[in-house]
Scaffold this motif. Structure first.
Motif, PDB file in Angstrom:
ATOM      1  N   GLN A 174      39.222  43.055  53.850  1.00 41.89           N
ATOM      2  CA  GLN A 174      38.498  44.027  54.677  1.00 41.89           C
ATOM      3  C   GLN A 174      37.027  43.633  54.738  1.00 41.89           C
ATOM      4  OE1 GLN A 174      38.998  48.129  53.584  1.00 41.89           O
ATOM      5  NE2 GLN A 174      41.228  48.081  53.718  1.00 41.89           N
ATOM      6  N   ASP A 175      36.546  43.371  55.960  1.00 37.44           N
ATOM      7  CA  ASP A 175      35.134  43.050  56.188  1.00 37.44           C
ATOM      8  C   ASP A 175      34.657  41.881  55.323  1.00 37.44           C
ATOM      9  OD1 ASP A 175      35.069  45.194  57.955  1.00 37.44           O
ATOM     10  OD2 ASP A 175      34.483  46.609  56.373  1.00 37.44           O
ATOM     11  N   GLY A 176      35.508  40.861  55.211  1.00 37.06           N
ATOM     12  CA  GLY A 176      35.107  39.671  54.460  1.00 37.06           C
ATOM     13  C   GLY A 176      35.160  39.827  52.960  1.00 37.06           C
ATOM     14  N   LYS A 177      35.712  40.938  52.472  1.00 36.63           N
ATOM     15  CA  LYS A 177      35.860  41.148  51.035  1.00 36.63           C
ATOM     16  C   LYS A 177      37.344  41.294  50.686  1.00 36.63           C
ATOM     17  CE  LYS A 177      31.312  43.044  49.959  1.00 36.63           C
ATOM     18  NZ  LYS A 177      30.579  44.096  49.211  1.00 36.63           N
ATOM     19  N   TYR A 178      37.650  41.150  49.400  1.00 35.52           N
ATOM     20  CA  TYR A 178      39.048  41.020  48.986  1.00 35.52           C
ATOM     21  C   TYR A 178      39.358  41.966  47.827  1.00 35.52           C
ATOM     22  CZ  TYR A 178      38.062  36.680  51.452  1.00 35.52           C
ATOM     23  OH  TYR A 178      37.649  35.756  52.384  1.00 35.52           O
ATOM     24  N   ALA A 179      40.628  42.422  47.825  1.00 34.11           N
ATOM     25  CA  ALA A 179      41.142  43.260  46.741  1.00 34.11           C
ATOM     26  C   ALA A 179      42.625  42.957  46.579  1.00 34.11           C
ATOM     27  CB  ALA A 179      40.921  44.741  47.028  1.00 34.11           C
ATOM     28  N   PHE A 180      43.175  43.384  45.463  1.00 33.59           N
ATOM     29  CA  PHE A 180      44.596  43.146  45.215  1.00 33.59           C
ATOM     30  C   PHE A 180      45.438  44.109  46.049  1.00 33.59           C
ATOM     31  CE2 PHE A 180      48.541  43.718  42.705  1.00 33.59           C
ATOM     32  CZ  PHE A 180      48.974  42.411  42.727  1.00 33.59           C
ATOM     33  N   LYS A 181      46.579  43.608  46.550  1.00 29.42           N
ATOM     34  CA  LYS A 181      47.447  44.403  47.430  1.00 29.42           C
ATOM     35  C   LYS A 181      48.815  44.553  46.780  1.00 29.42           C
ATOM     36  CE  LYS A 181      49.154  44.517  52.208  1.00 29.42           C
ATOM     37  NZ  LYS A 181      49.213  43.753  53.484  1.00 29.42           N
ATOM     38  N   PRO A 182      49.057  45.651  46.065  1.00 24.10           N
ATOM     39  CA  PRO A 182      50.370  45.839  45.427  1.00 24.10           C
ATOM     40  C   PRO A 182      51.414  46.308  46.431  1.00 24.10           C
ATOM     41  CG  PRO A 182      48.954  47.709  44.971  1.00 24.10           C
ATOM     42  CD  PRO A 182      48.120  46.747  45.759  1.00 24.10           C
ATOM     43  N   LYS A 183      52.652  46.352  46.014  1.00 25.04           N
ATOM     44  CA  LYS A 183      53.731  46.822  46.887  1.00 25.04           C
ATOM     45  C   LYS A 183      53.604  48.316  47.165  1.00 25.04           C
ATOM     46  CE  LYS A 183      58.757  46.712  47.405  1.00 25.04           C
ATOM     47  NZ  LYS A 183      60.048  46.288  46.808  1.00 25.04           N
ATOM     48  N   TYR A 184      53.231  49.082  46.137  1.00 26.58           N
ATOM     49  CA  TYR A 184      53.019  50.526  46.292  1.00 26.58           C
ATOM     50  C   TYR A 184      51.597  50.846  45.837  1.00 26.58           C
ATOM     51  CZ  TYR A 184      58.138  50.516  46.354  1.00 26.58           C
ATOM     52  OH  TYR A 184      59.452  50.259  46.651  1.00 26.58           O
ATOM     53  N   LYS A 185      50.814  51.449  46.717  1.00 27.66           N
ATOM     54  CA  LYS A 185      49.452  51.837  46.372  1.00 27.66           C
ATOM     55  C   LYS A 185      49.486  53.202  45.692  1.00 27.66           C
ATOM     56  CE  LYS A 185      47.067  49.204  49.960  1.00 27.66           C
ATOM     57  NZ  LYS A 185      46.110  49.232  51.086  1.00 27.66           N
TER      58      LYS A 185
ATOM     59  N   SER B  42      33.537  40.131  47.126  1.00 29.48           N
ATOM     60  CA  SER B  42      33.322  38.986  48.002  1.00 29.48           C
ATOM     61  C   SER B  42      33.854  37.728  47.328  1.00 29.48           C
ATOM     62  CB  SER B  42      31.833  38.835  48.316  1.00 29.48           C
ATOM     63  OG  SER B  42      31.110  38.535  47.122  1.00 29.48           O
ATOM     64  N   LEU B  43      33.915  36.638  48.085  1.00 32.90           N
ATOM     65  CA  LEU B  43      34.416  35.382  47.522  1.00 32.90           C
ATOM     66  C   LEU B  43      33.526  34.894  46.398  1.00 32.90           C
ATOM     67  CD1 LEU B  43      36.399  33.002  47.636  1.00 32.90           C
ATOM     68  CD2 LEU B  43      34.891  31.933  49.312  1.00 32.90           C
ATOM     69  N   GLU B  44      32.208  34.995  46.569  1.00 38.09           N
ATOM     70  CA  GLU B  44      31.287  34.540  45.528  1.00 38.09           C
ATOM     71  C   GLU B  44      31.450  35.369  44.256  1.00 38.09           C
ATOM     72  OE1 GLU B  44      29.570  31.859  45.669  1.00 38.09           O
ATOM     73  OE2 GLU B  44      30.091  31.429  47.760  1.00 38.09           O
ATOM     74  N   GLU B  45      31.680  36.678  44.410  1.00 38.62           N
ATOM     75  CA  GLU B  45      31.886  37.525  43.228  1.00 38.62           C
ATOM     76  C   GLU B  45      33.180  37.165  42.499  1.00 38.62           C
ATOM     77  OE1 GLU B  45      29.585  41.614  44.682  1.00 38.62           O
ATOM     78  OE2 GLU B  45      31.708  41.313  45.153  1.00 38.62           O
ATOM     79  N   MET B  46      34.242  36.887  43.267  1.00 39.73           N
ATOM     80  CA  MET B  46      35.505  36.480  42.638  1.00 39.73           C
ATOM     81  C   MET B  46      35.350  35.145  41.907  1.00 39.73           C
ATOM     82  SD  MET B  46      38.594  37.584  45.199  1.00 39.73           S
ATOM     83  CE  MET B  46      38.063  36.489  46.525  1.00 39.73           C
ATOM     84  N   LEU B  47      34.663  34.199  42.541  1.00 42.53           N
ATOM     85  CA  LEU B  47      34.457  32.895  41.907  1.00 42.53           C
ATOM     86  C   LEU B  47      33.582  33.022  40.668  1.00 42.53           C
ATOM     87  CD1 LEU B  47      33.888  30.651  45.059  1.00 42.53           C
ATOM     88  CD2 LEU B  47      35.983  30.922  43.718  1.00 42.53           C
ATOM     89  N   ASP B  48      32.611  33.941  40.712  1.00 47.15           N
ATOM     90  CA  ASP B  48      31.736  34.141  39.555  1.00 47.15           C
ATOM     91  C   ASP B  48      32.516  34.740  38.386  1.00 47.15           C
ATOM     92  OD1 ASP B  48      29.499  34.333  37.957  1.00 47.15           O
ATOM     93  OD2 ASP B  48      28.888  36.273  38.773  1.00 47.15           O
ATOM     94  N   GLU B  49      33.363  35.731  38.663  1.00 51.36           N
ATOM     95  CA  GLU B  49      34.097  36.403  37.587  1.00 51.36           C
ATOM     96  C   GLU B  49      35.241  35.546  37.049  1.00 51.36           C
ATOM     97  OE1 GLU B  49      35.170  40.410  38.328  1.00 51.36           O
ATOM     98  OE2 GLU B  49      33.279  40.925  39.305  1.00 51.36           O
ATOM     99  N   THR B  50      35.760  34.630  37.860  1.00 51.45           N
ATOM    100  CA  THR B  50      36.818  33.720  37.389  1.00 51.45           C
ATOM    101  C   THR B  50      36.268  32.384  36.902  1.00 51.45           C
ATOM    102  OG1 THR B  50      37.154  33.008  39.676  1.00 51.45           O
ATOM    103  CG2 THR B  50      38.603  34.724  38.838  1.00 51.45           C
TER     104      THR B  50
END
Length: 285
Positions: A126-137, A91-99
């Protein structure tokens, strides 16, 4: 009071006013020197923090680059955690906490949610949460090998090592394991490209076929004709993907040298009346 003393007093005041006085600058106190040394030390440490990419973004507060600095730090962190195998959504709060970006305001948070993260090509939402999106998964070395094999079968060429390292967690270990099944090619710009090493294509060609191959003349065929022939046979030719050198455009010289400069003539209606005296006065007839 004695008049003589009064006169001496007035003369002394006049002499004092006529003599110029030089003010002596006071020396710096010890406390002032300590404050100055502390300020210089803080300034040097501030320049070091600016050179460090992981410095606190508080220095950018109030500037237009603050929110973009926050976005860059979040994307770089999500890429790093993806490369080490942490691919679950945050989530956004988790990303802000870890950064360590908990001090940003609501305006910046709203910008990240509504614009920056949603429109970023390297972030998956996805569903208000975020992950890194590489060119090839890529999940493991088997998925990498399947991707290289697919590119080889479809004639799509190789895959950049940077794209593999971006999308495959612990890529260095996987590439080392598949060393005999991968061919590395270094481009002119020093970037490495991975190709599938198809061992089924490794066979010995008979000397007679080699002689027939070398006996076919191709001097009269240029690259365009060869490409057209391959297209007619249903074979796609590989295009050069490296950086192209731009040749400087040379200006063509105009034939016949420089043109004579033409001057605008006036009084054309008096052509038969006026006389030319540029070479002196004409002789009388």
């Amino acid at each position: 009071m004695d008049p003589a003393l009064l006169r001496e007093r007035e003369l002394f005041k006049k002499r004092a006013l006529s003599t110029p006085a030089v003010e002596k600058r006071p020396t710096e106190s010890a406390s002032h020197k300590k404050k100055k040394a502390k300020a210089d030390k803080e300034g040097s440490s501030g320049s070091k923090h600016n050179a460090d990419p992981n410095f606190s973004l508080k220095a950018l507060t109030g500037s237009s680059g603050y929110k973009f600095g926050c976005l860059a730090k979040i994307v770089n962190y999500m890429k790093t955690r993806h490369q080490r195998g942490d691919t679950h959504f945050l989530s956004l709060e988790e990303m802000l906490d870890e950064t360590k970006l908990l001090d940003i305001g609501m305006k910046q948070k709203q910008w990240l949610i509504s614009e920056a993260l949603v429109n970023n090509p390297k972030i998956d939402v996805q569903d208000g949460k975020y992950a890194f999106k590489p060119k090839y998964k890529l999940r493991d070395k088997k998925s990498l090998l399947r991707l290289l094999d697919k590119h080889d079968q479809l004639g799509l060429g190789g895959i950049l090592l940077d794209d593999v390292e971006e999308g495959l967690p612990n890529s260095a270990k996987a590439i080392k394991t598949l060393a005999d099944q991968i061919i590395f090619v270094t481009r002119p710009d020093k970037k490495k490209v991975l190709f599938y090493n198809d061992k089924h294509c490794q066979f010995v060609v008979d000397d007679e076929f080699q002689k027939l191959w070398r006996s076919v003349p191709v001097d009269s065929m240029d690259e365009e004709k060869i490409e057209e022939y391959l297209k007619r046979q249903g074979i796609s030719s590989m295009q050069e993907t490296g950086p192209k050198k731009v040749m400087p455009v040379q200006k063509r010289k105009k034939p016949g040298g420089q043109k004579k400069r033409r001057f605008k003539t006036h009084n054309d209606h008096l052509a038969g009346v006026l006389e030319d005296y540029s070479e002196g006065v004409p002789a009388k007839k």
